[in-house]
Design a protein around this motif. Structure first.
Motif, PDB file in Angstrom:
ATOM      1  N   LYS A 139       7.414   8.626  -0.168  1.00 12.00           N
ATOM      2  CA  LYS A 139       6.288   9.294  -0.812  1.00 12.00           C
ATOM      3  C   LYS A 139       5.154   9.452   0.184  1.00 12.00           C
ATOM      4  O   LYS A 139       4.880   8.552   0.970  1.00 12.00           O
ATOM      5  CB  LYS A 139       5.771   8.463  -1.989  1.00 12.00           C
ATOM      6  CG  LYS A 139       6.288   8.871  -3.318  1.00 12.00           C
ATOM      7  CD  LYS A 139       5.525   8.149  -4.393  1.00 12.00           C
ATOM      8  CE  LYS A 139       5.615   8.997  -5.631  1.00 12.00           C
ATOM      9  NZ  LYS A 139       4.940   8.401  -6.750  1.00 12.00           N
ATOM     10  N   VAL A 140       4.490  10.598   0.124  1.00  9.82           N
ATOM     11  CA  VAL A 140       3.289  10.824   0.919  1.00  9.82           C
ATOM     12  C   VAL A 140       2.130  10.554  -0.040  1.00  9.82           C
ATOM     13  O   VAL A 140       1.747  11.412  -0.829  1.00  9.82           O
ATOM     14  CB  VAL A 140       3.232  12.266   1.469  1.00  9.82           C
ATOM     15  CG1 VAL A 140       1.982  12.470   2.307  1.00  9.82           C
ATOM     16  CG2 VAL A 140       4.476  12.570   2.293  1.00  9.82           C
ATOM     17  N   ASP A 141       1.629   9.337   0.012  1.00 10.64           N
ATOM     18  CA  ASP A 141       0.600   8.900  -0.925  1.00 10.64           C
ATOM     19  C   ASP A 141      -0.459   8.083  -0.177  1.00 10.64           C
ATOM     20  O   ASP A 141      -0.361   7.909   1.046  1.00 10.64           O
ATOM     21  CB  ASP A 141       1.226   8.115  -2.078  1.00 10.64           C
ATOM     22  CG  ASP A 141       1.976   6.862  -1.627  1.00 10.64           C
ATOM     23  OD1 ASP A 141       1.893   6.484  -0.434  1.00 10.64           O
ATOM     24  OD2 ASP A 141       2.641   6.247  -2.474  1.00 10.64           O
ATOM     25  N   PRO A 142      -1.485   7.580  -0.886  1.00  2.34           N
ATOM     26  CA  PRO A 142      -2.525   6.813  -0.186  1.00  2.34           C
ATOM     27  C   PRO A 142      -1.988   5.613   0.592  1.00  2.34           C
ATOM     28  O   PRO A 142      -2.471   5.323   1.691  1.00  2.34           O
ATOM     29  CB  PRO A 142      -3.459   6.371  -1.317  1.00  2.34           C
ATOM     30  CG  PRO A 142      -3.307   7.430  -2.357  1.00  2.34           C
ATOM     31  CD  PRO A 142      -1.842   7.809  -2.292  1.00  2.34           C
ATOM     32  N   LEU A 143      -0.984   4.938   0.057  1.00  5.16           N
ATOM     33  CA  LEU A 143      -0.415   3.785   0.754  1.00  5.16           C
ATOM     34  C   LEU A 143       0.240   4.216   2.068  1.00  5.16           C
ATOM     35  O   LEU A 143       0.041   3.596   3.115  1.00  5.16           O
ATOM     36  CB  LEU A 143       0.603   3.079  -0.151  1.00  5.16           C
ATOM     37  CG  LEU A 143       1.182   1.779   0.380  1.00  5.16           C
ATOM     38  CD1 LEU A 143       0.081   0.734   0.583  1.00  5.16           C
ATOM     39  CD2 LEU A 143       2.233   1.248  -0.581  1.00  5.16           C
ATOM     40  N   TYR A 144       1.011   5.294   2.032  1.00 10.44           N
ATOM     41  CA  TYR A 144       1.630   5.831   3.243  1.00 10.44           C
ATOM     42  C   TYR A 144       0.557   6.219   4.256  1.00 10.44           C
ATOM     43  O   TYR A 144       0.651   5.893   5.441  1.00 10.44           O
ATOM     44  CB  TYR A 144       2.506   7.038   2.901  1.00 10.44           C
ATOM     45  CG  TYR A 144       3.011   7.780   4.114  1.00 10.44           C
ATOM     46  CD1 TYR A 144       4.144   7.347   4.790  1.00 10.44           C
ATOM     47  CD2 TYR A 144       2.353   8.915   4.585  1.00 10.44           C
ATOM     48  CE1 TYR A 144       4.609   8.024   5.914  1.00 10.44           C
ATOM     49  CE2 TYR A 144       2.818   9.590   5.699  1.00 10.44           C
ATOM     50  CZ  TYR A 144       3.935   9.139   6.367  1.00 10.44           C
ATOM     51  OH  TYR A 144       4.381   9.810   7.480  1.00 10.44           O
ATOM     52  N   ALA A 145      -0.468   6.934   3.783  1.00 10.77           N
ATOM     53  CA  ALA A 145      -1.529   7.408   4.687  1.00 10.77           C
ATOM     54  C   ALA A 145      -2.271   6.245   5.343  1.00 10.77           C
ATOM     55  O   ALA A 145      -2.586   6.299   6.534  1.00 10.77           O
ATOM     56  CB  ALA A 145      -2.504   8.300   3.933  1.00 10.77           C
ATOM     57  N   SER A 146      -2.525   5.194   4.581  1.00  9.53           N
ATOM     58  CA  SER A 146      -3.265   4.073   5.160  1.00  9.53           C
ATOM     59  C   SER A 146      -2.390   3.196   6.042  1.00  9.53           C
ATOM     60  O   SER A 146      -2.816   2.783   7.116  1.00  9.53           O
ATOM     61  CB  SER A 146      -3.933   3.234   4.064  1.00  9.53           C
ATOM     62  OG  SER A 146      -2.956   2.615   3.255  1.00  9.53           O
ATOM     63  N   GLY A 181      -5.286  16.383  14.715  1.00  7.58           N
ATOM     64  CA  GLY A 181      -4.600  15.216  15.259  1.00  7.58           C
ATOM     65  C   GLY A 181      -3.886  14.410  14.191  1.00  7.58           C
ATOM     66  O   GLY A 181      -2.796  13.870  14.425  1.00  7.58           O
ATOM     67  N   ILE A 182      -4.490  14.323  13.009  1.00  3.70           N
ATOM     68  CA  ILE A 182      -3.871  13.591  11.905  1.00  3.70           C
ATOM     69  C   ILE A 182      -2.627  14.338  11.437  1.00  3.70           C
ATOM     70  O   ILE A 182      -1.578  13.733  11.213  1.00  3.70           O
ATOM     71  CB  ILE A 182      -4.874  13.392  10.748  1.00  3.70           C
ATOM     72  CG1 ILE A 182      -5.973  12.424  11.187  1.00  3.70           C
ATOM     73  CG2 ILE A 182      -4.163  12.899   9.493  1.00  3.70           C
ATOM     74  CD1 ILE A 182      -7.130  12.296  10.205  1.00  3.70           C
ATOM     75  N   LEU A 183      -2.734  15.652  11.299  1.00  2.00           N
ATOM     76  CA  LEU A 183      -1.579  16.437  10.872  1.00  2.00           C
ATOM     77  C   LEU A 183      -0.448  16.333  11.903  1.00  2.00           C
ATOM     78  O   LEU A 183       0.713  16.157  11.551  1.00  2.00           O
ATOM     79  CB  LEU A 183      -1.969  17.893  10.645  1.00  2.00           C
ATOM     80  CG  LEU A 183      -0.856  18.789  10.111  1.00  2.00           C
ATOM     81  CD1 LEU A 183      -0.339  18.293   8.769  1.00  2.00           C
ATOM     82  CD2 LEU A 183      -1.350  20.221   9.985  1.00  2.00           C
ATOM     83  N   ARG A 211       1.026   3.835   7.306  1.00  2.18           N
ATOM     84  CA  ARG A 211       1.824   4.494   8.354  1.00  2.18           C
ATOM     85  C   ARG A 211       0.953   5.309   9.312  1.00  2.18           C
ATOM     86  O   ARG A 211       1.174   5.300  10.514  1.00  2.18           O
ATOM     87  CB  ARG A 211       2.878   5.392   7.694  1.00  2.18           C
ATOM     88  CG  ARG A 211       3.790   6.081   8.645  1.00  2.18           C
ATOM     89  CD  ARG A 211       4.837   5.148   9.198  1.00  2.18           C
ATOM     90  NE  ARG A 211       5.856   5.940   9.856  1.00  2.18           N
ATOM     91  CZ  ARG A 211       6.401   5.610  11.001  1.00  2.18           C
ATOM     92  NH1 ARG A 211       6.077   4.499  11.600  1.00  2.18           N
ATOM     93  NH2 ARG A 211       7.295   6.384  11.554  1.00  2.18           N
ATOM     94  N   LEU A 212      -0.042   6.027   8.751  1.00  2.00           N
ATOM     95  CA  LEU A 212      -0.891   6.865   9.598  1.00  2.00           C
ATOM     96  C   LEU A 212      -2.195   6.177   9.987  1.00  2.00           C
ATOM     97  O   LEU A 212      -2.971   6.721  10.772  1.00  2.00           O
ATOM     98  CB  LEU A 212      -1.190   8.189   8.893  1.00  2.00           C
ATOM     99  CG  LEU A 212       0.039   9.044   8.543  1.00  2.00           C
ATOM    100  CD1 LEU A 212      -0.390  10.288   7.772  1.00  2.00           C
ATOM    101  CD2 LEU A 212       0.812   9.415   9.785  1.00  2.00           C
ATOM    102  N   GLU A 213      -2.441   5.000   9.399  1.00  3.10           N
ATOM    103  CA  GLU A 213      -3.639   4.205   9.676  1.00  3.10           C
ATOM    104  C   GLU A 213      -4.931   4.956   9.380  1.00  3.10           C
ATOM    105  O   GLU A 213      -5.901   4.880  10.126  1.00  3.10           O
ATOM    106  CB  GLU A 213      -3.613   3.689  11.116  1.00  3.10           C
ATOM    107  CG  GLU A 213      -2.391   2.828  11.404  1.00  3.10           C
ATOM    108  CD  GLU A 213      -2.295   2.364  12.849  1.00  3.10           C
ATOM    109  OE1 GLU A 213      -3.113   2.789  13.689  1.00  3.10           O
ATOM    110  OE2 GLU A 213      -1.376   1.582  13.132  1.00  3.10           O
ATOM    111  N   LEU A 214      -4.943   5.680   8.258  1.00  2.00           N
ATOM    112  CA  LEU A 214      -6.131   6.417   7.839  1.00  2.00           C
ATOM    113  C   LEU A 214      -6.963   5.565   6.897  1.00  2.00           C
ATOM    114  O   LEU A 214      -6.461   4.640   6.269  1.00  2.00           O
ATOM    115  CB  LEU A 214      -5.738   7.724   7.148  1.00  2.00           C
ATOM    116  CG  LEU A 214      -4.866   8.682   7.964  1.00  2.00           C
ATOM    117  CD1 LEU A 214      -4.545   9.925   7.142  1.00  2.00           C
ATOM    118  CD2 LEU A 214      -5.539   9.047   9.273  1.00  2.00           C
ATOM    119  N   LYS A 215      -8.235   5.937   6.788  1.00  9.43           N
ATOM    120  CA  LYS A 215      -9.152   5.227   5.905  1.00  9.43           C
ATOM    121  C   LYS A 215     -10.005   6.225   5.134  1.00  9.43           C
ATOM    122  O   LYS A 215     -10.253   7.328   5.604  1.00  9.43           O
ATOM    123  CB  LYS A 215     -10.071   4.324   6.724  1.00  9.43           C
ATOM    124  CG  LYS A 215      -9.369   3.164   7.402  1.00  9.43           C
ATOM    125  CD  LYS A 215     -10.368   2.331   8.179  1.00  9.43           C
ATOM    126  CE  LYS A 215      -9.812   1.075   8.737  1.00  9.43           C
ATOM    127  NZ  LYS A 215      -8.715   1.134   9.627  1.00  9.43           N
TER     128      LYS A 215
END
Length: 106
Positions: free
Chosen positions: A31-38, A15-17, A40-44
């Motif tokens: 950039k696909v980095d920790p900031l983007y992941a947290s 689902g994340i992918l 834009r994708l709301e990941l933790k």
């Protein structure tokens, strides 16, 4: 006796992918980095680490976070399937061998 090098695995949740690929279709990140992941994708936490490792293992982003040519190809639905099959074949060549011997997996 030489040690067998460990190979990194792509182990983010499907689902994340999928969410990442949907966001890519809208607009590619700088950039696909920790900031983007947290943001834009709301990941933790561990999901961020698993996601970032997965996009690198699949060859969708470089270690620096810049999208690769393969990552850019996943933006279009018409090319996404082929790009992901290529990514899986490169990351897991033993699966390709298994598919050719035993047939496709369900």
């Amino acid at each position: 006796m030489a040690a067998i090098p460990a190979r990194a695995a792509a182990y983010t949740r499907t689902g994340i992918l999928k969410r990442f690929l949907d966001h890519l279709a809208e607009s590619p990140p700088g950039k696909v980095d920790p900031l983007y992941a947290s943001q834009r994708l709301e990941l933790k936490g561990g999901d961020i680490r698993a996601f970032l490792q997965s996009v690198r293992v699949l060859g969708l982003a470089e270690a620096s976070g810049i999208l690769t040519e393969r990552g850019r190809r996943t933006r279009g639905l018409s090319q996404r399937g082929a790009a992901l099959r290529e990514a899986l074949a490169e990351a897991y060549p033993e699966l390709v061998a298994q598919w050719q011997t035993a047939g496709p997996m369900t």
